[in-house]
Design an enzyme around this catalytic site. Sequence first.
Site, PDB file in Angstrom:
ATOM      1  N   GLY A  28      24.722  62.303  14.858  1.00 25.98           N
ATOM      2  CA  GLY A  28      24.549  61.138  13.998  1.00 25.98           C
ATOM      3  C   GLY A  28      23.191  61.164  13.319  1.00 25.98           C
TER       4      GLY A  28
ATOM      5  N   GLN B  47      15.754  57.458   9.579  1.00 28.02           N
ATOM      6  CA  GLN B  47      15.294  58.773  10.034  1.00 28.02           C
ATOM      7  C   GLN B  47      14.903  59.690   8.880  1.00 28.02           C
ATOM      8  OE1 GLN B  47      18.862  59.349  12.828  1.00 28.02           O
ATOM      9  NE2 GLN B  47      17.230  60.470  13.839  1.00 28.02           N
TER      10      GLN B  47
ATOM     11  N   CYS C 286      17.947  62.834  20.252  1.00 26.76           N
ATOM     12  CA  CYS C 286      17.808  62.284  18.904  1.00 26.76           C
ATOM     13  C   CYS C 286      17.100  63.310  18.029  1.00 26.76           C
ATOM     14  CB  CYS C 286      16.984  60.997  18.970  1.00 26.76           C
ATOM     15  SG  CYS C 286      16.675  60.239  17.372  1.00 26.76           S
ATOM     16  N   LEU C 287      17.565  63.470  16.799  1.00 27.94           N
ATOM     17  CA  LEU C 287      16.931  64.419  15.877  1.00 27.94           C
ATOM     18  C   LEU C 287      15.477  64.040  15.598  1.00 27.94           C
ATOM     19  CD1 LEU C 287      19.866  64.976  13.345  1.00 27.94           C
ATOM     20  CD2 LEU C 287      19.092  66.538  15.142  1.00 27.94           C
TER      21      LEU C 287
ATOM     22  N   HIS D 125      23.512  54.181  19.437  1.00 26.93           N
ATOM     23  CA  HIS D 125      22.236  54.866  19.183  1.00 26.93           C
ATOM     24  C   HIS D 125      21.825  54.729  17.710  1.00 26.93           C
ATOM     25  CE1 HIS D 125      19.497  58.508  19.730  1.00 26.93           C
ATOM     26  NE2 HIS D 125      19.562  58.386  18.424  1.00 26.93           N
ATOM     27  N   GLU D 126      22.797  54.989  16.809  1.00 31.22           N
ATOM     28  CA  GLU D 126      22.490  54.926  15.377  1.00 31.22           C
ATOM     29  C   GLU D 126      22.236  53.488  14.931  1.00 31.22           C
ATOM     30  OE1 GLU D 126      21.784  57.667  14.092  1.00 31.22           O
ATOM     31  OE2 GLU D 126      22.721  58.848  15.671  1.00 31.22           O
TER      32      GLU D 126
ATOM     33  N   HIS E 129      18.767  52.463  15.574  1.00 31.15           N
ATOM     34  CA  HIS E 129      17.806  52.975  14.580  1.00 31.15           C
ATOM     35  C   HIS E 129      17.603  51.963  13.448  1.00 31.15           C
ATOM     36  CE1 HIS E 129      16.623  57.040  15.624  1.00 31.15           C
ATOM     37  NE2 HIS E 129      17.864  57.429  15.833  1.00 31.15           N
TER      38      HIS E 129
HETATM   39 NI    NI Z   1      18.560  59.169  16.796  1.00 28.56          NI
END
Ligand code: NI
Length: 162
Positions: free
Chosen positions: A46, A51, A88-89, A130-131, A134
């Site tokens: 995701g 981000q 997480c990226l 999670h997304e 953000h």
């Molecule tokens: Ni993330």
Amino acid sequence: MALRNILTEGNPTLYKKSRPVVKFDDRLHLLLDDMKETLLDAEGVGLAAPQVGILRRLFLVDTGEEILECINPEIIETSGEQIGLEGCLSVPGKYGVVKRPNVVKIRAQDRNGEWFEAEGEELIARCFCHEYAHLDGQLYTEVAERMLTNEELEALCADDGE
Ligand code: NI
């Protein structure tokens, strides 16, 4: 299309609340296309707009069947519980143990502004939560029960290599 730079932990933008998307125009479509390319390139599950430095309420989730574009998403139903590893990226090289609902239903708009509902289980449910977090400026590291130690990370990488 172009790859966007993924912000990492410590960048102030990641801790801010995103604003709703109001214009479903070419600029939005370009952002979505770029984010899709960036997500695929980074091999993530995701990716949320903050981000890539855009404080708007939208994220992408790779369901395994498609890249689902979720704009102005709302979590409308959750059930069950799962405890598992999350990464997480924006927090490269780390994993944490996070408790999430096992099933999550969301309502969101597509790139043309049409509302739809989607339900995810296990990894996808985890990803929706999670997304979504953000978009409110929250990283999973804030809600993780604990982060994996270096030893545990090494063991995990060794498993991946097999
Ligand atoms: Ni993330």
